[in-house]
Design a protein around this motif. Sequence first.
Motif, short mmCIF file in Angstrom:
data_model
loop_
_atom_site.label_atom_id
_atom_site.label_comp_id
_atom_site.label_asym_id
_atom_site.label_seq_id
_atom_site.Cartn_x
_atom_site.Cartn_y
_atom_site.Cartn_z
N LEU A 128 6.00 0.52 -3.20
CA LEU A 128 6.04 1.82 -3.88
C LEU A 128 7.17 2.73 -3.42
N LEU A 129 7.33 2.90 -2.12
CA LEU A 129 8.33 3.86 -1.64
C LEU A 129 9.75 3.50 -2.07
N PRO A 130 10.18 2.25 -1.95
CA PRO A 130 11.54 1.92 -2.39
C PRO A 130 11.76 2.17 -3.87
N ALA A 131 10.77 1.81 -4.70
CA ALA A 131 10.91 2.01 -6.14
C ALA A 131 10.93 3.49 -6.49
N LEU A 132 10.06 4.28 -5.87
CA LEU A 132 9.96 5.70 -6.21
C LEU A 132 11.18 6.48 -5.75
N PHE A 133 11.64 6.26 -4.52
CA PHE A 133 12.82 6.99 -4.05
C PHE A 133 14.06 6.59 -4.84
N ALA A 134 14.20 5.31 -5.17
CA ALA A 134 15.34 4.88 -5.98
C ALA A 134 15.28 5.50 -7.36
N ALA A 135 14.08 5.58 -7.93
CA ALA A 135 13.93 6.19 -9.25
C ALA A 135 14.29 7.67 -9.22
N SER A 152 4.46 15.75 -7.62
CA SER A 152 4.63 14.68 -8.62
C SER A 152 4.87 13.33 -7.94
N PHE A 153 5.62 13.36 -6.86
CA PHE A 153 5.88 12.14 -6.11
C PHE A 153 4.58 11.61 -5.50
N LEU A 154 3.78 12.48 -4.93
CA LEU A 154 2.51 12.08 -4.33
C LEU A 154 1.57 11.49 -5.38
N LEU A 155 1.52 12.10 -6.54
CA LEU A 155 0.67 11.59 -7.61
C LEU A 155 1.10 10.19 -8.04
N ALA A 156 2.41 9.99 -8.21
CA ALA A 156 2.92 8.67 -8.59
C ALA A 156 2.62 7.64 -7.51
N TYR A 157 2.77 8.02 -6.26
CA TYR A 157 2.46 7.14 -5.13
C TYR A 157 0.99 6.73 -5.14
N LEU A 158 0.12 7.69 -5.39
CA LEU A 158 -1.31 7.41 -5.44
C LEU A 158 -1.67 6.48 -6.60
N THR A 186 3.76 1.04 -12.68
CA THR A 186 2.92 2.18 -13.08
C THR A 186 3.25 3.42 -12.25
N ALA A 187 3.58 3.24 -10.96
CA ALA A 187 3.94 4.38 -10.14
C ALA A 187 5.20 5.06 -10.67
N VAL A 188 6.21 4.26 -11.00
CA VAL A 188 7.46 4.84 -11.52
C VAL A 188 7.23 5.45 -12.90
N CYS A 189 6.42 4.82 -13.72
CA CYS A 189 6.09 5.40 -15.04
C CYS A 189 5.43 6.77 -14.87
N LYS A 190 4.53 6.88 -13.91
CA LYS A 190 3.87 8.17 -13.68
C LYS A 190 4.87 9.20 -13.20
N LEU A 191 5.78 8.79 -12.34
CA LEU A 191 6.83 9.69 -11.86
C LEU A 191 7.63 10.24 -13.04
N LEU A 237 10.31 -1.35 -10.84
CA LEU A 237 11.25 -0.27 -11.17
C LEU A 237 12.04 -0.62 -12.42
N PHE A 238 12.58 -1.83 -12.46
CA PHE A 238 13.32 -2.30 -13.62
C PHE A 238 12.46 -2.20 -14.88
N ALA A 239 11.20 -2.62 -14.77
CA ALA A 239 10.30 -2.61 -15.93
C ALA A 239 10.09 -1.19 -16.45
N ALA A 240 9.86 -0.24 -15.53
CA ALA A 240 9.62 1.15 -15.94
C ALA A 240 10.86 1.75 -16.60
N LEU A 241 12.03 1.49 -16.04
CA LEU A 241 13.26 2.04 -16.62
C LEU A 241 13.56 1.41 -17.98
N MET A 242 13.26 0.14 -18.13
CA MET A 242 13.45 -0.51 -19.43
C MET A 242 12.47 0.05 -20.46
N ALA A 243 11.23 0.23 -20.07
CA ALA A 243 10.24 0.79 -20.99
C ALA A 243 10.62 2.20 -21.40
#
Length: 474
Positions: free
Chosen positions: A108-115, A131-137, A173-178, A222-228
Amino acid sequence: MDPEGPTGKLCNWVHSLTLMDIPSDVRTRAKYLLLDGIACALIGAHLPWSEKAANAIFEMEPPGDSAVFGWDRKLGPLSAALLNSSFIQGFELDDWHSEAPLHSNSILLPALFAAVEHLSNVGGPVIDGASFLLAYLVGLEVGPRVGNGLYGTHMLSMGWHSGAVFGPPASSTAVCKLMNLPASLIEDAIGIACTQACGLMSAQYESEVKRMQHGFAARNGLFAALMARSGYVGIKKVFERPYGGYLSTFGQGSGQDPPYLPDEITKELGSKWQTYGVRVKPYAAMAGTHCTVDCIRKLQEEHPEQMKDFESITSIRIEMAEAAYHHGGWKPTRPLTATGAQMSNAYVAATQLVHGQVLAAQFRHDKLELDLVWDLVNKTTCHHNTEFTQKAMQRATVTFRDKPTLTTLVDAPRGVYPPLTNEEIVGKWRSLTRDVIDDGRRLEIERLCLGLEDIKDVMELGRLMHGITKNPIA
């Protein structure tokens, strides 16, 4: 979307979830778990195998907009996520889930910070700490639920690196929520993520790629969320498709009846919080070895002089439940890499016997060839005890020449039942980072992480993870 199917229900829940829907103690716990993940990232950044991976990726990938933890370098978001995950997984000190084994922080952390950094550089909004905490959760909840749909620890027994399989939907899903994507696009992202899921547990014996396999999950989610987000259509209803679906395909040959459990993905959604199942490691070894460590420690505490008489030991027998046996019950041989050493119950038992602890320093290259350790390893056998239905339970029996046989049974290791407290996690954070970053930087990271909801720009925290750190085992 089928709103009544497990995929649709999960996507609608992810989209509608707010921070206030989550109990305050779960939110608080998540911040301490996040702090532990940052500790693992910073101490893992300059381990020998981490530097090898970093230099190879720096050579093949151009500079980008996403920071590499513990370095003064930036890469594109996908490469940064992959590399940063391998740092968090770099020394087997990171979190794991007690029901469905995966290392959430490395996903989660690498994908979220990169996003966050990528979105900032393409004109996206500033992401605040709440918002970051919510996505992490969201990621903490989704990964174990998907894993339970495949019987959790049973995936290890089948030879899959379970976290690398369960991780892509958690990351996506975490990156989508972010990014606050609607449920329909979350479904696309999960479908794109799940088709990239994979990870072979044979990586544990000698390879360095074991450190990186959760990074594949972080990157691919991360790739999946950015593509979606761009409108790219993913697999719909990926959890319930009978042909080529995520559960139906990974569940083939499981030997379970039924072969998979789709209802586990949404069971007690919003009332049972999987974050409670995240465990923090006190030892630098695979989670299935921790009960072995505590068995040996208990015998050392109860019989200190006898347990020091290594020459009199004739055999060490370790009994364990199925998943731990398949994961760590194999017989190591020389030479052994740090990866293999940290995955082997026999080697970890000998390490605790000789050194009295199982931390980073015990797996330095000059420690891996100690004859005394290997003499004890060669006297050790591991056994699957079919009566051990409690996954973490283990028994150690040490037989001596001309001295009484010693045996002990431990129901669960330190850090499992009960889990490490929040205060113990802070103690671990301070201990691990003491010789890796300066005091001012350590105190500021701790302050921002534990006060995450009040940060207006989460990159206040992210920037403190960028910059050179020291090698903890140099």
